[in-house]
Scaffold this active site. Structure first.
Site, PDB file in Angstrom:
ATOM      1  N   SER A 281       0.849  -1.201   0.000  1.00 27.38           N
ATOM      2  CA  SER A 281       0.000   0.000   0.000  1.00 27.38           C
ATOM      3  C   SER A 281       0.870   1.231   0.000  1.00 27.38           C
ATOM      4  O   SER A 281       2.078   1.156   0.262  1.00 27.38           O
ATOM      5  CB  SER A 281      -0.869  -0.002   1.270  1.00 27.38           C
ATOM      6  OG  SER A 281      -0.090   0.408   2.388  1.00 27.38           O
ATOM      7  N   ASP A 282       0.287   2.382  -0.247  1.00 22.15           N
ATOM      8  CA  ASP A 282       1.021   3.610   0.008  1.00 22.15           C
ATOM      9  C   ASP A 282       0.858   3.902   1.501  1.00 22.15           C
ATOM     10  O   ASP A 282       0.192   3.181   2.239  1.00 22.15           O
ATOM     11  CB  ASP A 282       0.514   4.749  -0.888  1.00 22.15           C
ATOM     12  CG  ASP A 282       1.531   5.868  -1.015  1.00 22.15           C
ATOM     13  OD1 ASP A 282       1.489   6.617  -1.983  1.00 22.15           O
ATOM     14  OD2 ASP A 282       2.401   5.968  -0.110  1.00 22.15           O
TER      15      ASP A 282
END
Ligand code: GLC
Length: 740
Positions: A281-282
């Site tokens: 994920s970011d």
């Protein structure tokens, strides 16, 4: 390279039935599995950048305890061999299963030696250069304990208000593909087990560059066709080049947040593209599903993310907190968690971490592999090659090194920090300022008078008066203007892409002295140029050039080297002309330059044309293009055709010319852009020398991605240009014949 390049030899991770990995998974508790799927911001160590104080909660003792408990799969943005070794030792000696940590960082354009920002380097239109600087960055990053970089950023950006244009390759998908592959090759090298190689991450999946209004973190609404035709190809190119990790984007796409987008993360990435690496994920983008209004709470966010295909949670900790109970409740199948863990372990094995957990944690390399002369020289070469000469009326440039008094004026004249640009997190080295570069190059260093004149975004008491005085007693003025490093990059979207008012006022006052004016722009996006800046006889688009900025600019300003950069983003006529990109569709009322009638696709104030087009760039010479020629007027469905052009250097200096191949499909079931880049070739030409450049075409070069992502080639007429930019030129016409 065809639009859908076949998979090249990727750094294929271990197979599904790797006995070592399977035995490890079989012994892991649910909590240990969740831990392997969690990475955290590593700011407990001495060299961590202070970019996210909120994440500074954990002390080093707490981080060590988390590692020992098997709740940490990796750390990011801390550097330093000694502290990295100490943390790896905890994992190897104090955790139950002794699975090595992986250390990541945002090595976007260098580490101790800072190269031009990616958008600047894209202006070189040179995949070899991009690969070399990525390789050099990998050597420095792995020397300080980094094994995984969160780069290359491959988002196509068509709205210059967005701050992160600076991190990518600009507005064109083809250039984006070529450079994504080159940078992945540079970071990952020949074999990821080599301790000098970095695991590459293509990011941000997907279409982050299409945020509405260019506003940071904003929603993205676009058609499936545009998603597949414009925004996905650079990701595919990076993965085909072997990238083994991919990062999700913060934004939603048509209402589904990217981090929970099963259509992208599983259907496209795993089923269509057969990607076998890991998805991360970011920064807390999984937890942000709650803010998006897509998850009821963080537990729901963890469920949605892992089920969609997001393997690793960055910084939020929600996988640690909720995955075990989600599995125990039956909301998430154990098989899903196991597959994500399998991907992480496969990548760690591909990095050689199980055999060599202290890879890239070598104190000797930390002492000897940073800021090598060859790396600094490469930074200077890359900086030179990134600069675009937009205008040079009367051949004002290059300037002589002697016999002239020069006034260097502007807020960046003596700057040694902003020139690094965004994401230059660990450079205690201050860059070479324009002042230093000019002084070192001049015959008489005292022939240069330096005045700031104004601040970056604020006026300076008495600044303009001092600047005018200096200009009046100079023979030529160099104005150093642009954007500070906080005006570009993440969370730096701008509503107005012009220069700050105090800088414009300074430019007007200095121009009013009537002295010859060279404007050097420092920026992270295409700018809307106005007034005296726009009217200056010589204009250099210099982006953020990194450590060697001043040296590179002096090399060009005094003519030791000639500019050769080409614009990777269109410079608009007006700040309101956003989003703007050259490869736009015709519309039913196209407004050509000549046609000024009202009922056409344009704004009242400006035509639908750029001030400086994509691909534009001048040198210190005069390059002439012959007509674009074809060896046949038709292309058989399974055949080839050759397009060629002869370019001649009519100037007095050697030149590097970048000839660009553009196509336009005249009639299509999905209307096509008026022009699309589908190839480019660089050639070095001595004075008087000519060269014939050839492009061999197949129907793949003419295809586009349909709404389902599959390539579509349609028989019919195509205009083809081989030209110095995306504007002008007379096309040749090729007919693609139907399959027989
Ligand atoms: C940031 C950026 C991403 C970066 C990550 C880790 O918010 O969006 O590009 O790699 O967090 O720093």
């Amino acid at each position: 390279m065809s639009l859908f390049s076949p998979r090249v030899m990727p750094a294929e991770p271990a197979g599904d039935d790797d006995p070592f990995i399977e035995s490890l998974i079989a012994r892991m508790t649910l909590e240990e599995k969740a831990g392997q799927l969690s990475i955290f911001f590593d700011n407990a160590r001495e060299d961590a950048p202070d970019i996210n104080p909120a994440q500074a909660a954990k002390s080093l003792a707490e981080v060590r305890a988390e590692i020992a408990a098997g709740r940490v799969g990796g750390l990011f943005n801390g550097i330093g061999v000694a502290s990295g070794r100490a943390l790896q030792k905890v994992a190897l000696e104090e955790s139950r299963l002794k699975i090595p940590l992986v250390f990541a960082a945002d090595v976007i354009h260098g580490l101790r030696t800072v190269f031009p920002v990616p958008l600047g380097e894209a202006a070189a239109f040179d995949p070899d250069l991009a690969e070399r600087t990525a390789r050099a960055a990998a050597l420095e990053a792995t020397a300080v304990g980094v094994q995984w970089t969160f780069a290359p950023m491959v988002d196509v950006a068509r709205d210059q208000r967005w701050g992160r244009v600076v991190e990518g390759a600009g507005e064109d998908p083809y250039l984006g593909r070529v450079l994504a592959a080159a940078r992945v090759r540079g970071f990952q090298g020949q074999d990821l087990r080599d301790p000098d190689t970095l695991l590459a991450t293509v990011k941000h999946f997907a279409a982050y560059g299409a945020v509405s209004g260019g506003m940071e973190y904003n929603s993205v609404d676009l058609s499936e066709a545009t998603l597949h035709d414009v925004h996905l190809p650079p990701f595919k190119a990076g993965l085909d080049a072997g990238a083994l990790s991919l990062m999700t984007a913060f934004n939603d796409i048509n209402g589904i947040p990217a981090t929970a987008h099963r259509g992208l993360l599983t259907d496209v990435l795993r089923k269509q593209w057969r990607f076998r690496g890991l998805v991360v994920s970011d920064f807390a983008s999984d937890a942000e599903l709650v803010s998006h209004g897509h998850a009821a709470d963080e537990k729901d966010a963890a469920r949605l993310s892992i089920l969609a295909g997001c393997d690793v949670s960055m910084a939020s900790g929600i996988y640690n907190r909720y995955l075990p109970e989600l599995v125990r409740e039956g909301a998430v199948p154990m098989a899903v968690v196991d597959e994500s863990v399998r991907r992480v372990l496969r990548v760690k094995k591909a990095l050689g971490l199980f055999d060599n957990p202290y890879r890239s944690l070598d104190p000797e390399k930390e002492r000897t592999q940073l800021r090598l002369p060859v790396t600094v020289a490469l930074a200077r070469e890359a900086a030179r090659r990134s600069v675009v000469l937009l205008k040079n009326e009367g051949g004002l440039l290059p300037l002589p090194k002697g016999g002239r008094r020069i006034a260097l004026i502007g807020p960046f004249a003596s700057d040694r920090v902003h020139l690094m640009g965004p994401w230059a997190l660990w450079n205690e080295q201050r860059g070479v300022s324009l002042e230093q570069g000019l002084r070192e190059a001049l015959d008489d260093a005292q022939a240069l008078e330096v005045v700031a004149g104004c601040g970056i975004e604020a006026p300076l008491e008495g600044g303009i008066a001092a600047a005018v005085t200096a200009a009046a007693r100079a023979d030529v003025v160099i104005l150093s203007l642009g954007e500070g490093d906080e005006m570009s990059g993440e969370s730096a979207a701008r509503a107005d892409i012009g220069l700050p008012a105090p800088q414009l006022a300074l430019a007007e006052a200095v121009a009013a002295t009537g002295k010859p004016l060279v404007v050097v722009l420092q920026h992270g996006r295409a700018l809307a140029l106005t007034g005296a800046v726009r009217a200056a006889p010589a204009l250099l688009a210099a982006w953020y050039l990194g450590n060697e900025s001043g040296h590179a600019l002096a090399d060009l300003i005094f003519g030791d080297h000639a500019p050769s950069g080409r614009l990777p983003v269109s410079f608009p006529q007006h700040a309101g002309q956003q989003p703007f990109h050259y490869n736009h569709r015709s519309t039913g009322r196209p407004q050509t330059q000549a046609d000024a009638s009202r009922f056409k696709s344009r704004y009242r104030e400006v035509t639908h044309a750029p001030l400086y087009p994509f691909g534009h760039g001048l040198g210190y010479g005069d390059i002439a293009y012959g007509a674009t020629e074809l060896d046949a007027s038709t292309l058989a469905w399974d055949g080839t055709a050759t397009a060629q052009v002869t370019v001649t250097n009519r100037g007095a200096r050697a030149m590097r010319e970048v000839a660009q191949l553009y196509i336009h499909q005249r009639v299509a079931s999905l209307v096509r852009p008026v022009r699309e880049l589908r190839g480019f070739q660089a050639v070095e030409l001595k004075p008087g020398e000519s060269a014939t450049l050839r492009f061999v075409l197949t129907r793949q070069h003419l295809a586009y991605a349909g709404a389902d992502g599959r390539p579509v080639a349609e028989p019919g007429l195509f205009d083809l240009w081989i030209a110095p930019s995306a504007a002008g030129g007379t096309p040749a016409v090729l007919r693609l014949l139907a399959a027989v």
